[in-house]
Write an enzyme that holds these catalytic residues in place. Structure first.
Site, PDB file in Angstrom:
ATOM      1  N   GLU A  12     -19.338   4.861  -2.631  1.00  9.65           N
ATOM      2  CA  GLU A  12     -18.513   4.306  -3.713  1.00  9.65           C
ATOM      3  C   GLU A  12     -19.199   4.417  -5.069  1.00  9.65           C
ATOM      4  OE1 GLU A  12     -19.302   2.689  -0.898  1.00  9.65           O
ATOM      5  OE2 GLU A  12     -17.399   2.775   0.181  1.00  9.65           O
ATOM      6  N   PHE A  45     -15.403  -3.379  -2.123  1.00 13.91           N
ATOM      7  CA  PHE A  45     -16.396  -2.355  -2.469  1.00 13.91           C
ATOM      8  C   PHE A  45     -16.291  -1.939  -3.943  1.00 13.91           C
ATOM      9  CE2 PHE A  45     -15.405  -1.329   2.135  1.00 13.91           C
ATOM     10  CZ  PHE A  45     -16.384  -2.171   2.611  1.00 13.91           C
ATOM     11  N   SER A  99      -6.093   4.251   4.862  1.00 13.17           N
ATOM     12  CA  SER A  99      -5.856   2.802   4.834  1.00 13.17           C
ATOM     13  C   SER A  99      -5.179   2.376   3.540  1.00 13.17           C
ATOM     14  CB  SER A  99      -7.177   2.042   4.980  1.00 13.17           C
ATOM     15  OG  SER A  99      -7.791   2.333   6.214  1.00 13.17           O
ATOM     16  N   ARG A 129       0.826  -1.214   0.000  1.00 11.06           N
ATOM     17  CA  ARG A 129       0.000   0.000   0.000  1.00 11.06           C
ATOM     18  C   ARG A 129       0.858   1.261   0.000  1.00 11.06           C
ATOM     19  NH1 ARG A 129      -2.924   0.509   5.945  1.00 11.06           N
ATOM     20  NH2 ARG A 129      -1.135   0.002   7.235  1.00 11.06           N
ATOM     21  N   ARG A 183      -2.368  -5.024   0.816  1.00  9.89           N
ATOM     22  CA  ARG A 183      -1.946  -4.076   1.823  1.00  9.89           C
ATOM     23  C   ARG A 183      -0.536  -4.357   2.327  1.00  9.89           C
ATOM     24  NH1 ARG A 183      -3.921  -3.644   8.035  1.00  9.89           N
ATOM     25  NH2 ARG A 183      -3.142  -5.759   7.980  1.00  9.89           N
TER      26      ARG A 183
END
Lengths: 287, 326
Positions: free
Chosen positions: B65, B90, B44, B17, B174
């Site tokens: 979204e 999402f 995040s 990330r 991530r």
């Protein structure tokens, strides 16, 4: 050369009104012929939007049919994409493509798809059809225009039934945050949807209240009064706020047996229907 | 592309990330019409790194979204290159119809990034894991689908996506992991990346699973089984020629992905090979179930995304093939 904008305070003279009324009548006739030919599509919600599109495309918007991709043109997104017959009839009358092409609507290899497709139809600024998505696109367009220093306006037409989609309110919430006073949302408030009246299907306590509380300037207009539509669309509006224009309309407007009849949301127009409807419109045109 | 030289071993550990955030920052300096849209997850996903230097080109849309993807379509129409940032779950489900109808069908120049993909979504559990995104976007005409492995490839993939004109989905991870790609790595959309050669079995990976796949090849090598490792960070377009070639070379293929075995890499390979080079296969991935919330290591072990399980699947495949010929 870019086309001249109709100036905000020019007003409409008798000649203008006659011209706009003639266009509205021609568009209404083309909608019915197109729908009769395709034996599909949505008569009611097309006929309710005739005057709104006429006022936009024949008086209000800065556009040039000879340059459909002119970068500084005003943009229009038909979020209620099922009203494509009235959109195509308007674009044809305005000169984006020949009127004869309307007969190809919904046939194989046609540039005129069941729902608007920006990659196929000259003059269509954005594809649409899955309800609730157009206003978000217009928020992006209007924000992108401001960020890039463009002066064009962005118009979005929604159905009142379409306002049941949650995404409409995500978009409605976002436009005031970005100060999009270059954005106009027009709701074709005809009070009917596929299965019944909007009040029966999913009532709202107050449609103007919903928009107002989201932070929009809200105006109401008779959506069949060309003079009133042009006036309100060309008037200066609150700086920093998007405009929601709630247009009171009649579903199936102009054809006696279609007006305010829920079954005409999506019903094929028979040869007999067409004849009767065109007869009625001829009488109206003669008056 | 020439085979990646792994002789120097793994490079420094980089959190993927962070690589994503750095890539946005670098591209922001080079590409004046690059925008980043965030649905309140930027700290995040690390899209927030871009916001710190380019606040005027960072668009915070809130927890919405669907509106974010629609706005990105409009911004693309206005000449910008929007990159949307949210979690893979999402991006691929909550905003699915917006990606389809407002981005893919009009073929607009929008980059959809999906962070925290696969089952490595922290301890958030099944709502935040994403094991269907590759299947969903791979099935969508006009989409390009990328799943980079380490931090270096993540950075290169974001660059390639921004340079490409059209809708792209980029699946992101991530976690920190050692880097295996060389520092000057260039991402080529549509190309496989040969990582290791061996004639006994081919291990095909996508996304971060490249790393355990390379470890599995080392395990197998210790047992005298020489594995080819072919990395496929571009799910669409897909390097069918490279897949057919390693299948021809080894006659046994194991696919490895942090994704459902339905619709992702395993499916793409099976589709190609069943038509062009029927080959013994095993698919390592999530076996058509929702996982659960737990520490990463525990999840990976239980659901079989480990070097040991990849090696075991390869062994079992070779044994089955041998038995069938007996």
């Amino acid at each position: 050369m870019p086309p001249q904008a109709h100036t905000a305070n020019a007003g409409l003279d008798t000649h203008d009104m006659t011209r706009l009324q003639g266009e509205a009548l021609a568009i209404r006739r083309l909608v019915l012929k197109t729908l009769n030919k395709s034996q599909a599509g949505h008569p009611g919600g097309s006929l309710s939007a005739v005057e709104i599109l006429t006022s936009l495309y024949f008086q209000v918007m800065r556009i040039d049919p000879a340059q459909p991709n002119w970068p500084e043109r005003d943009r229009f997104v038909l979020s209620k994409g099922h009203a494509s017959p009235v959109y195509y009839a308007t674009l044809a009358r305005r000169g984006y493509f020949p009127e004869t092409e309307l007969a190809t609507h919904d046939t194989l290899n046609s540039r005129l798809q069941g729902h608007p497709d920006m990659r196929k139809t000259p003059g269509v600024d954005m594809s649409s059809g899955s309800l609730g998505q157009g206003l978000s696109v217009c928020v992006g367009l209007a924000l992108g225009a401001k960020m890039a220093g463009h002066a064009y306006r962005v118009y979005c037409m929604l159905g009142d039934g379409e306002c049941q989609e949650g995404q409409v309110w995500e978009a409605a919430m976002s436009a005031p945050k970005f100060g999009l006073d270059n954005l106009t949302a027009i709701v074709d408030w005809n009070r009917l949807q596929l299965m019944g009246t909007v009040d029966e299907i999913m009532p709202t306590h107050s449609l103007p209240g919903l928009w107002r509380e989201m932070g929009w300037e809200v105006l109401e207009v008779d959506g069949h009064d060309l003079m009133a539509l042009v006036k309100v669309l060309q008037a200066p509006h609150s700086a920093g706020k998007p405009l929601a224009l709630l247009a009171h309309t009649v579903k199936g407007k102009g054809v006696s047996f279609m007006e305010n009849r829920v079954e005409w949301h999506a019903k094929p127009v028979s040869g007999e229907d067409l004849k009767q409807a065109l007869d009625e419109l001829s009488q109206e045109g003669a008056q | 592309m020439s085979q990646v030289d792994l002789s120097s071993g793994c490079g420094p550990t980089i959190a993927c990330r962070e690589a994503f955030g750095q890539a946005l920052l670098e591209l922001g300096r080079e590409v004046p019409n690059l925008l980043v849209l965030d649905a309140d997850l930027g700290s995040s996903t690390r899209a927030s790194v871009f916001a710190s230097e380019f606040p005027e080109r960072f668009i915070q849309v809130g927890i919405a979204e669907q509106n974010m993807v629609g706005m990105a379509a409009g911004l693309a129409l206005a000449g910008w290159i929007p990159v949307t940032s949210t979690l893979a779950c999402f991006a691929s489900k909550r905003a699915l119809d917006q990606v389809r109808a407002s981005v893919a069908q009009p073929n607009l120049n929008v980059k959809i990034t999906g962070g925290y993909s696969g089952i490595l979504a922290g301890k958030t559990g099944i709502t935040h894991q994403s094991i269907e995104d590759l299947a969903i976007f791979r099935a969508m005409p006009q989409m390009t689908v990328l799943a980079p492995s380490d931090g270096i490839e993540t950075r290169a993939a974001i660059r390639a996506a921004v340079e490409y004109r059209g809708p792209v989905y980029i699946r992101l991870t991530r976690d920190p992991m050692p880097t295996v790609m060389p520092p000057d790595y260039v991402f080529h959309i549509g190309k496989a990346v040969p990582m290791r050669s061996g004639s006994d079995v081919a291990l095909l990976s996508t996304g971060w699973m490249l790393l355990p796949t390379l470890e599995a090849a080392t395990i197998l090598s210790g047992e005298g089984v020489q594995a080819t490792v072919l990395h496929l960070p571009s799910l669409k377009p897909f390097d069918a020629e490279a897949v057919v070639e390693v299948a021809r070379h080894t006659g046994a293929v194991v696919t490895v992905e942090d994704h459902s075995i339905l619709g992702g890499l395993g499916a793409a390979v099976a589709e190609i090979l069943s038509e062009r080079m029927p080959t013994w296969m095993r698919r390592v991935g999530i076996c058509d179930c929702y996982a659960e919330s737990a520490p990463n290591e525990d999840l990976l072990t239980k659901y079989g995304l480990t070097p040991a399980n990849i090696a075991a699947q390869a062994r079992e495949l070779l044994a089955s093939r041998t038995a069938s010929r007996a």
